[in-house]
Design an enzyme around this catalytic site. Structure first.
Site, short mmCIF file in Angstrom:
data_model
loop_
_atom_site.label_atom_id
_atom_site.label_comp_id
_atom_site.label_asym_id
_atom_site.label_seq_id
_atom_site.Cartn_x
_atom_site.Cartn_y
_atom_site.Cartn_z
N THR A 48 0.97 -1.35 -0.28
CA THR A 48 -0.22 0.12 0.33
C THR A 48 0.86 1.18 0.06
O THR A 48 0.67 2.22 -1.10
CB THR A 48 -0.94 0.40 1.15
OG1 THR A 48 -2.05 -1.03 1.08
CG2 THR A 48 -2.05 1.22 1.66
N ASN B 189 7.20 -7.93 13.31
CA ASN B 189 6.44 -6.46 12.70
C ASN B 189 4.96 -6.56 13.55
O ASN B 189 4.60 -7.71 14.41
CB ASN B 189 7.22 -5.90 11.35
CG ASN B 189 6.32 -7.22 10.96
OD1 ASN B 189 6.12 -8.43 10.73
ND2 ASN B 189 5.42 -6.49 9.72
N CYS C 195 2.82 -7.19 11.82
CA CYS C 195 2.20 -7.76 11.00
C CYS C 195 3.39 -9.21 10.39
O CYS C 195 2.72 -10.63 10.24
CB CYS C 195 1.57 -7.98 9.61
SG CYS C 195 0.82 -6.48 8.94
N GLU D 111 5.78 -10.99 9.68
CA GLU D 111 6.70 -11.63 8.39
C GLU D 111 7.87 -10.52 8.97
O GLU D 111 9.13 -11.32 7.61
CB GLU D 111 5.51 -11.58 7.19
CG GLU D 111 5.70 -9.73 7.12
CD GLU D 111 4.90 -8.93 7.06
OE1 GLU D 111 5.20 -8.13 6.37
OE2 GLU D 111 3.95 -9.81 8.28
N SER E 28 -6.05 -5.74 2.13
CA SER E 28 -6.35 -4.55 1.37
C SER E 28 -5.37 -5.14 -0.37
O SER E 28 -6.40 -4.64 -1.02
CB SER E 28 -5.55 -3.11 1.44
OG SER E 28 -6.42 -1.90 0.79
#
Length: 694
Positions: free
Chosen positions: A147, A374, A376, A378, A577
């Site tokens: 994003t 982090n 998320c 990964e 997203s």
């Protein structure tokens, strides 16, 4: 709004009792005819459009990089592909979240093709051939930048292109202040930020030799939560942060309590994500039901001059337990796992980071440890705490983490037989983002980016591709496919990073100490062949060259000779997203519903899974109906080939016990997974699955 009604009619069954999946395509058509076309600013030609957007400070001045003819060539190529969105969700997500709007927020200034062209031109940095290569993989939906890159590239007034930042917090007021300042600055430019709290002294520890004065980690967490709520990217992207704490830290029980629903509001953390760092030693104590101690980190530092989370607990645990000068308290390891599962069932948190699993095959193990992950779960890279001193003393800045992300669309690269080309172009474009990124407002992040050039190439649409080819997600064929595909991603990403190092005659800092330089990294690939073994998967790879042992041996020689430019290359993010725009299933996880339901504003959007029809309907089995052990096994196969981590979600039913969940943690750890992301729980009131209702 006609398109909303058409999209909603997907769920209205026809006379044969089937969902009207074709209504979604009708909704896309209506969305463009009745809304997008009427609200898009009209320009007579491309020159008028580009000039206007540059003059009005919407775009950077692309004429400093390209001639108009070059710009026109890229735009013409993209528009010649005659792209069409495959779902209403994809189209609406793009126009609601990514398309450039006028300053009033009412008129549309960009179509999808325009955003693709501008991103490609910006990442090309004046090289028309590169821009065309990027434009090709973007408009073919073979690759999707994360994003921040897709949203901001080429815009004059924008945030950074980088997705992820991580840093350590030092155990003094200057270090804590540096973290607060960094959090605000990084959040304001659109990044997700994670901090390791494990070096902070625990509640009740000494300050300046006076016992009982330290407030512990909780006040720090509360302030960080407020910072991320306050600092966002012009309101376009909300601030997002995460904090991690080592399981052996004395404040760990209070840390977990911040996510309990019924806890005191003074303690409760609502919007900040939390994660627990779990070394192997803790899992050993839990599995053997042995006594477990947590330690007050400042007493360790006073005794040994070392930080708690820098210690290998396999070597240090018994020594710390035996030392009476190291303050400690006893907990029950098994009960703690249950407490984690209870908290996850209530809130989805905490994330789990299996520290030793992340470091076992860490290519930079001789440079430093991966200590946390982090927002998320990964990104997994080496970090070091900076020494932030009094204003009259010079700071010693060490490396935090900066990582920009993007994802392959598994379905399109397989169908176009373009894995090598797309992986290499993707790594090239991600490296460009790293090269042009300068986060000088946070020196530790700037240092990490300049020295390591880390990137994170991921993947999406695994379940979509498998279902399209009538392969069950939990099948032997799925394991076979993933073993080959992600080996190839690893090979070509490493090969491209070597080619960049060779071309530029430079490597990441510390390459000579890495597992790449001594050749150890390649052992598993030069001693075993990773070729498809099932007939169905062999067919999928027909016409695609699969690197074998000889190719890996040659790559080993080249890497040892020329080096590697990117210290880290692969990381599989959730990419929810951007997967909508690509009309793909998110990441490598299984789907939750055949037709996903999303609430946007005052309307409901229905998103049928990619390629969904009544031939592949039953191959789209919900994650909640799968055996979680099978999901973890598939992720473990992918993890073999990924140098960083994979965002892995657990899907449980409300009838599952905390003991069931604890067993999954233990299994994930045994399978070599490096982290677990959210735990999602489906309410038991939903009795009927969509497959059985047709």
């Amino acid at each position: 709004m006609k398109w909303i009604y058409l999209n909603n009619e997907v769920m209205v069954k026809d006379s044969e009792g089937r969902l009207q999946l074709e209504k979604d395509k009708e909704a896309v058509y209506s969305y463009f005819v009745d809304y997008i076309n009427k609200n898009t600013v009209f320009f007579h030609n491309l020159k008028e459009k580009i000039d206007y957007l540059i003059d009005k400070d919407y775009y950077i001045n692309f004429y400093d990089m390209y001639s108009f003819e070059d710009v026109s060539e890229v735009f013409n190529y993209v528009y010649s592909k005659k792209f069409r969105f495959q779902s209403y969700m994809a189209a609406s997500k793009f126009y609601q979240s990514y398309a450039l709007m006028d300053d009033g927020g009412e008129k549309i200034l960009e179509r999808y093709e325009d955003r693709i062209s501008i991103v490609a031109l910006y990442l090309g940095q004046g090289n028309k051939e590169k821009a065309l290569n990027y434009a090709k993989m973007l408009i073919n939906q073979e690759y999707q930048p994360a994003t921040p890159t897709f949203l901001n590239a080429g815009k004059k007034r924008s945030g950074q292109l980088v997705s992820c930042f991580l840093d350590e917090i030092g155990d003094n007021l200057s270090g804590i202040g540096y973290a607060f300042d960094s959090a605000m600055k990084l959040s304001s430019i659109g990044g997700g930020v994670a901090f390791n709290l494990s070096k902070l002294r625990g509640r009740g520890e000494a300050i300046k030799g006076v016992e009982g004065r330290a407030s512990g980690v909780l006040p720090i967490i509360k302030i960080l939560e407020d910072i991320f709520s306050y600092a966002n990217q012009l309101g376009q992207r909300p601030g997002a942060g995460a904090v991690y704490l080592n399981v052996f830290h004395s404040d760990i029980l209070e840390f977990l309590d911040t996510k309990k629903i019924n806890v005191d509001e003074k303690i409760r953390i609502k919007s900040l994500s939390i994660g627990v760092i779990i070394p192997d030693k803790f899992m050993e104590l839990a599995s053997e039901d042995l006594p477990c101690y947590t330690f007050y980190p400042h007493t360790i530092f006073r005794e040994y001059g070392l930080y708690l989370d820098d210690l290998d607990m396999n070597e240090w645990y018994d020594k710390l337990v035996a030392n009476p000068r190291v303050k400690k308290k006893k907990i029950n390891a098994r009960e703690f796992l249950v407490k984690i599962s209870q908290t996850q069932k209530e809130s989805g948190y905490p994330y789990l980071f299996f520290k030793d699993n992340a470091n076992k095959e860490h290519a930079l193990k001789n440079i430093g440890d991966v200590k946390f992950t982090n927002l998320c779960t990964e990104i997994m890279q080496v970090t070091e705490v900076s020494d932030i001193n009094q204003y009259y003393e010079e700071d010693i800045i060490r490396r935090g983490i900066s990582c920009n992300l993007g994802s392959l669309n598994i379905a399109t690269v397989m169908e176009n037989k373009s894995i090598e080309e797309v992986v290499k172009n993707a790594i090239d474009s991600l490296t460009t983002v790293s090269d042009i990124t300068n986060i000088d407002i946070v020196p530790s992040i700037k240092k990490a980016n300049e020295e390591l050039h880390s990137v994170g190439l991921g993947a999406m649409n695994l379940h979509g591709y498998l279902a399209k080819n009538l392969i069950q997600y939990e099948s032997r064929e799925a394991l076979d496919f993933c073993n080959v595909f992600f080996m190839m991603m690893n090979f070509y990403s490493l090969q491209k990073s070597m080619e960049i190092a060779k071309e530029r005659e430079t490597t990441f800092v510390g390459f000579d100490k890495s597992e790449y330089a001594n050749g150890n990294y390649f052992e598993k690939y030069i001693t075993k062949e990773y070729m498809p073994v099932t007939e169905k998967v062999k067919k999928l790879f027909e016409g695609i060259n699969i690197p074998g042992i000889e190719e890996w041996k040659k790559l080993k020689e080249d890497v040892m000779k020329y080096g590697v430019y990117n210290a880290y290359r692969m990381a599989i993010a959730p990419n929810q997203s951007t997967s909508y725009i690509m009309n793909s299933t998110a990441s490598v996880m299984p789907i939750v519903d055949k037709v996903e339901v999303r609430e946007y504003g005052d309307s409901t959007t229905f998103y049928p899974m990619p390629y969904l029809n009544y031939e592949n309907f039953f191959f789209y089995k919900s994650a909640y109906d799968m055996e979680q052990k099978n999901i973890l096994k598939l992720i473990s196969v992918i993890q073999r080939h990924v140098d960083q981590g994979i965002s892995t979600i657990l899907y449980t039913k409300s009838t599952d016990t905390t003991r069931d969940l604890s067993k999954l943690y233990i299994l994930a750890h045994k399978l070599g997974l490096k982290s677990l992301y959210y735990t999602r729980t489906r309410k038991s009131t939903i009795e009927e699955c969509l497959s059985c209702s047709v």
